[in-house]
Design a protein around this motif. Structure first.
Motif, PDB file in Angstrom:
ATOM      1  N   UNK A  91       8.646   9.200   3.583  1.00 27.95           N
ATOM      2  CA  UNK A  91       7.484   8.732   2.813  1.00 27.95           C
ATOM      3  C   UNK A  91       7.706   7.347   2.212  1.00 27.95           C
ATOM      4  N   UNK A  92       8.881   6.775   2.416  1.00 35.79           N
ATOM      5  CA  UNK A  92       9.199   5.462   1.844  1.00 35.79           C
ATOM      6  C   UNK A  92       8.454   4.366   2.589  1.00 35.79           C
ATOM      7  N   UNK A 138       0.840  -1.202   0.000  1.00 37.88           N
ATOM      8  CA  UNK A 138       0.000   0.000   0.000  1.00 37.88           C
ATOM      9  C   UNK A 138       0.875   1.252   0.000  1.00 37.88           C
ATOM     10  N   UNK A 139       1.882   1.273   0.863  1.00 38.13           N
ATOM     11  CA  UNK A 139       2.766   2.437   0.963  1.00 38.13           C
ATOM     12  C   UNK A 139       3.531   2.670  -0.346  1.00 38.13           C
ATOM     13  N   UNK A 140       3.965   1.591  -0.966  1.00 34.45           N
ATOM     14  CA  UNK A 140       4.692   1.732  -2.223  1.00 34.45           C
ATOM     15  C   UNK A 140       3.787   2.349  -3.279  1.00 34.45           C
ATOM     16  N   UNK A 141       2.552   1.849  -3.405  1.00 33.83           N
ATOM     17  CA  UNK A 141       1.604   2.414  -4.370  1.00 33.83           C
ATOM     18  C   UNK A 141       1.408   3.900  -4.113  1.00 33.83           C
ATOM     19  N   UNK A 142       1.169   4.240  -2.856  1.00 36.57           N
ATOM     20  CA  UNK A 142       0.847   5.631  -2.515  1.00 36.57           C
ATOM     21  C   UNK A 142       2.037   6.573  -2.635  1.00 36.57           C
ATOM     22  N   UNK A 187      13.693   5.441 -14.537  1.00 35.94           N
ATOM     23  CA  UNK A 187      13.889   4.134 -13.921  1.00 35.94           C
ATOM     24  C   UNK A 187      15.126   4.232 -13.036  1.00 35.94           C
ATOM     25  N   UNK A 188      14.922   3.978 -11.736  1.00 31.76           N
ATOM     26  CA  UNK A 188      15.997   4.104 -10.748  1.00 31.76           C
ATOM     27  C   UNK A 188      16.079   2.849  -9.896  1.00 31.76           C
ATOM     28  N   UNK A 189      17.244   2.625  -9.309  1.00 32.01           N
ATOM     29  CA  UNK A 189      17.394   1.519  -8.373  1.00 32.01           C
ATOM     30  C   UNK A 189      16.537   1.787  -7.125  1.00 32.01           C
ATOM     31  N   UNK A 190      16.010   0.726  -6.536  1.00 29.47           N
ATOM     32  CA  UNK A 190      15.097   0.875  -5.405  1.00 29.47           C
ATOM     33  C   UNK A 190      15.730   1.648  -4.255  1.00 29.47           C
ATOM     34  N   UNK A 191      16.965   1.354  -3.920  1.00 26.51           N
ATOM     35  CA  UNK A 191      17.597   2.034  -2.795  1.00 26.51           C
ATOM     36  C   UNK A 191      17.703   3.537  -3.040  1.00 26.51           C
ATOM     37  N   UNK A 192      17.940   3.929  -4.287  1.00 23.42           N
ATOM     38  CA  UNK A 192      17.999   5.355  -4.624  1.00 23.42           C
ATOM     39  C   UNK A 192      16.656   6.016  -4.372  1.00 23.42           C
ATOM     40  N   UNK A 193      15.581   5.339  -4.782  1.00 21.59           N
ATOM     41  CA  UNK A 193      14.232   5.889  -4.594  1.00 21.59           C
ATOM     42  C   UNK A 193      13.883   5.963  -3.114  1.00 21.59           C
ATOM     43  N   UNK A 194      14.204   4.914  -2.364  1.00 26.70           N
ATOM     44  CA  UNK A 194      13.922   4.920  -0.931  1.00 26.70           C
ATOM     45  C   UNK A 194      14.622   6.082  -0.234  1.00 26.70           C
ATOM     46  N   UNK A 195      15.829   6.346  -0.642  1.00 29.22           N
ATOM     47  CA  UNK A 195      16.578   7.466  -0.051  1.00 29.22           C
ATOM     48  C   UNK A 195      15.918   8.803  -0.397  1.00 29.22           C
ATOM     49  N   UNK A 196      15.456   8.941  -1.642  1.00 26.02           N
ATOM     50  CA  UNK A 196      14.814  10.192  -2.052  1.00 26.02           C
ATOM     51  C   UNK A 196      13.482  10.393  -1.340  1.00 26.02           C
ATOM     52  N   UNK A 197      12.751   9.302  -1.114  1.00 34.40           N
ATOM     53  CA  UNK A 197      11.447   9.398  -0.462  1.00 34.40           C
ATOM     54  C   UNK A 197      11.575   9.711   1.025  1.00 34.40           C
ATOM     55  N   UNK A 198      12.637   9.243   1.622  1.00 33.56           N
ATOM     56  CA  UNK A 198      12.846   9.506   3.045  1.00 33.56           C
ATOM     57  C   UNK A 198      11.729   8.957   3.904  1.00 33.56           C
ATOM     58  N   UNK A 204      10.237  -7.281  -5.580  1.00 31.95           N
ATOM     59  CA  UNK A 204      11.620  -6.946  -5.226  1.00 31.95           C
ATOM     60  C   UNK A 204      11.758  -5.653  -4.431  1.00 31.95           C
ATOM     61  N   UNK A 205      11.045  -4.576  -4.791  1.00 28.72           N
ATOM     62  CA  UNK A 205      11.194  -3.342  -4.012  1.00 28.72           C
ATOM     63  C   UNK A 205      10.743  -3.470  -2.561  1.00 28.72           C
ATOM     64  N   UNK A 206       9.902  -4.463  -2.253  1.00 31.46           N
ATOM     65  CA  UNK A 206       9.525  -4.689  -0.850  1.00 31.46           C
ATOM     66  C   UNK A 206      10.718  -5.160  -0.034  1.00 31.46           C
ATOM     67  N   UNK A 207      11.710  -5.732  -0.732  1.00 28.18           N
ATOM     68  CA  UNK A 207      12.942  -6.174  -0.079  1.00 28.18           C
ATOM     69  C   UNK A 207      14.031  -5.102  -0.135  1.00 28.18           C
ATOM     70  N   UNK A 208      13.713  -3.991  -0.796  1.00 27.35           N
ATOM     71  CA  UNK A 208      14.719  -2.948  -1.001  1.00 27.35           C
ATOM     72  C   UNK A 208      15.573  -3.209  -2.222  1.00 27.35           C
ATOM     73  N   UNK A 209      15.107  -4.081  -3.115  1.00 30.69           N
ATOM     74  CA  UNK A 209      15.877  -4.473  -4.293  1.00 30.69           C
ATOM     75  C   UNK A 209      15.094  -4.145  -5.567  1.00 30.69           C
ATOM     76  N   UNK A 210      15.695  -4.451  -6.725  1.00 33.74           N
ATOM     77  CA  UNK A 210      15.028  -4.218  -8.001  1.00 33.74           C
ATOM     78  C   UNK A 210      15.076  -2.765  -8.427  1.00 33.74           C
TER      79      UNK A 210
END
Length: 505
Positions: free
Chosen positions: A183-184, A125-129, A170-181, A156-162
């Protein structure tokens, strides 16, 4: 932004359109949350009590199902499953379909027989939102054992991968998680059965089916309306659409098509002028029978897809009432494979008959100049636009080769019959895209013919043509037509329609 709850209540097509557009945030309903928690609690208790191994919980997968896995490795087993099964290839699928996949996976979990932890569902749910979407590839699923490869990429992104779509890149999951802070989403270490619950399921196929249905309902309406415009432009006859004719053969789709056509054309003065010809070619006269047959096929497909998206399609099935965890076959995509092929054929036929109407309009008959140009010879007019339509129709015929007729065994013969429904799904979307262009070309020809004939048509039709003329002007002299063809297709895609005028079950 509107909040949409996903639970055990069926969603409407308006809801699915909002999900596909990304114009809502989603949440699990309270009922869904309780069912998910109860299912996980029972699975954990059953795993402790059970002497025999439970498939996918403490065993290997596929043909490795007889190999037991120790308790200390159950989480690693699920993580390895997700990583090893992320073998998709080809083009990334449309982000609208990715949104539908996530929503439908949550809808399946809401049934409460998957045994997945609530926190994993909440991470989805959080990933979608968040607006970040997994990159999922078009190729890799056999449509049995569920859509394993595509759903592995979803997971894969639920594991922090992909990798993910984020802000148009298109970005690596860890890069996106860092940008979201803050909100991730919370990344997960999977527990027993969870990888299998995420990967098993028909959501790749069913999301394509919902996406195609959203467009098919519009394309059906456009086919009827543009067919009516072409009939007026061709100086056609109205009698073939009268109620009495179709009461003698009351096929549901035929009756609806005839009703629409008669209502639109009865308000059109040119239809009531005296005619020299006593009948029209089949592509005009038989619209109720042909368009109607496609409607009947679409209704059948909609019924099957509706059942599928409100079902649990992973394996094994966690059945608390029976005190059992049963390895079965709800992941098999055959119900979808057959109707996705059927939908492709139904939509193709709308394009096939549309191209024939275009051909009739440019043929220099019934007082219209050849190729709908005021000065034929010096100008070629819409000659080659019809070639384009014919070429696209021919391509759609190739896409109508049934994927569901094929099966190739996998997993050392354990999975010895598969549906190939994922291939049916992806080629269906290609038929949908092609049909917009075929109908756009018919609309271009019909509006040009109405201009040349100076036809007196109904206010409803005239308003539609006037709106079209704002993006595609009348063709007085030959000009570069590619922009006009693109604008014609885009006009249909962007046209707003009220949901209650579209096909529904």
């Amino acid at each position: 932004m509107k909040r949409l709850e996903i639970g055990t209540t069926p969603l409407s097509y308006v809801d699915y359109q909002s999900i596909a557009d990304g114009s809502v945030v989603i949440a699990l309903s309270e009922t869904a949350r309780k069912k998910i928690v109860a299912s996980r609690k029972f699975l954990e208790e059953k795993s402790v009590r059970s002497i025999a191994p439970i498939y996918g919980v403490n065993t290997g997968f596929g043909s490795l199902c007889s190999i037991e896995v120790g308790t200390e490795d159950l989480g690693r087993l699920q993580t390895n499953l997700v990583r090893s099964h992320a073998c998709g290839t080809g083009d990334p699928i449309d982000q609208a379909i990715v949104r539908l996949i996530i929503a439908l996976k949550l809808k399946s979990f809401a049934v409460g027989v998957s045994g997945v932890r609530l926190e994993v569902c909440e991470s989805l749910v959080q990933m979608f939102n968040s607006g970040a979407l997994p990159v999922i590839y078009a190729q890799g699923s056999l449509g049995a054992s569920g859509d394993l490869a595509p759903l592995a990429h979803m997971s894969l992104p639920l594991l922090g991968e992909g990798s993910l779509w984020f802000n148009g890149e298109i970005l690596e999951t860890q890069t996106v998680l860092n940008e979201l802070g803050a909100k991730a989403w919370t990344t997960n270490t999977l527990a027993s059965k969870e990888g299998l619950a995420l990967l098993n399921g028909t959501q790749f196929m069913s999301a394509h089916g919902i996406y195609a249905t959203l467009h098919a309902r519009r394309l059906d309406y456009f086919s009827d309306f543009i067919g009516a415009l072409s009939t007026a432009a061709h100086d056609g006859r109205i009698e073939a659409f009268s109620q009495g004719v179709h009461a003698t053969r009351p096929q549901r789709g035929q009756v609806l098509t005839a009703k629409r056509l008669f209502e639109w054309l009865n308000e059109t003065p040119i239809m009531h002028e005296e005619k020299v010809h006593v009948q029209d070619p089949y592509s005009f006269r038989c619209m109720p029978q042909v368009h109607g047959a496609s409607k009947n096929a679409l209704w059948h497909a909609m019924e099957v897809i509706e059942t599928e998206v409100n079902s649990a399609t992973d394996n094994p099935v966690v059945l608390e009432d029976e005190d059992a965890v049963v390895s079965a076959g709800n992941f098999h995509g055959q119900p979808l494979a057959l109707v996705l092929d059927y939908m492709a054929l139904a939509l193709h036929e709308l394009g096939s008959i549309s191209e024939r109407r275009t051909y009739q309009l440019i043929s220099g008959r019934r007082g219209l100049p050849p190729f709908l140009t005021p000065n034929p010879g010096l100008n070629s007019g819409l000659m080659i636009a019809q070639y384009t339509a014919a070429g696209i129709v021919s391509q759609n015929k190739q896409y109508c080769t049934p994927a569901s007729a094929d099966s190739i065994e996998s997993s050392n013969g354990q999975e010895d019959h598969v549906s190939m429904g994922a291939n049916a799904a992806t080629k269906l979307v290609k038929v949908v895209d092609n049909l917009y262009q075929i109908l756009g070309i018919e609309l271009l020809n019909a509006s040009q013919a109405l201009h040349l004939r100076k036809a007196d048509i109904s206010p409803t039709m005239q308003s539609y043509v006037t709106s079209f003329r704002e993006v595609v002007p009348v063709i007085e002299e030959d000009r570069y037509l590619h922009p006009d063809l693109t604008a014609s297709s885009d006009f249909l895609r962007s046209r707003s329609l009220e949901d209650d005028v579209l096909l529904s079950l």
